[in-house]
Every structure is written in C-alpha cells, then in structure tokens.
Design a protein around this motif. Structure first.
Motif, mmCIF file in Angstrom:
data_model
loop_
_atom_site.group_PDB
_atom_site.id
_atom_site.type_symbol
_atom_site.label_atom_id
_atom_site.label_comp_id
_atom_site.label_asym_id
_atom_site.label_seq_id
_atom_site.Cartn_x
_atom_site.Cartn_y
_atom_site.Cartn_z
ATOM 1 N N SER A 29 -20.984 89.899 -1.049
ATOM 2 C CA SER A 29 -21.620 90.572 0.074
ATOM 3 C C SER A 29 -23.143 90.494 -0.022
ATOM 4 C CB SER A 29 -21.164 92.029 0.161
ATOM 5 O OG SER A 29 -21.633 92.782 -0.929
ATOM 6 N N GLN B 270 -24.079 87.054 1.153
ATOM 7 C CA GLN B 270 -23.963 86.969 2.610
ATOM 8 C C GLN B 270 -25.152 87.648 3.287
ATOM 9 O OE1 GLN B 270 -21.528 85.257 4.297
ATOM 10 N NE2 GLN B 270 -22.745 85.650 6.107
ATOM 11 N N ASP C 284 -27.845 85.895 5.742
ATOM 12 C CA ASP C 284 -28.119 86.413 7.088
ATOM 13 C C ASP C 284 -29.606 86.684 7.269
ATOM 14 O OD1 ASP C 284 -25.420 86.255 7.637
ATOM 15 O OD2 ASP C 284 -25.041 88.394 7.345
#
Length: 43
Positions: free
Chosen positions: A33, A36, A40
């Motif tokens: 996470s 990610q 992003d």
C-alpha cells in the motif's frame, strides 16, 4: 505425561506459526500500500 506435553507443545508451535504468517502477510500488504501511494503521488 510426556505425550500430553508433546501434544501441547505442538499445538503451541502451530499457533505461533499461524500468527507469524499473518504478521508477515500484513507487513507485505502494508508495504504494497505504501508503494501504491508513492506511485499515485508521482503520477
């Protein structure tokens, strides 16, 4: 007596192993996470 102790030790080891697997899996998901979120932010 020894047999009961061996069975108890085996069950305890199994429980600790299952807990360790869950901990490693959770850590892997956390790392994923974070990766990610970084991806992003770059996009």
């Amino acid at each position: 007596m020894i047999r009961k102790l061996a069975i108890a030790a085996g069950i305890a080891a199994l429980g600790l192993t299952a807990t360790a697997c869950n901990t490693v899996k959770g850590a892997g998901e956390d790392i994923q996470s974070v990766g990610q979120a970084g991806e992003d932010a770059i996009d």
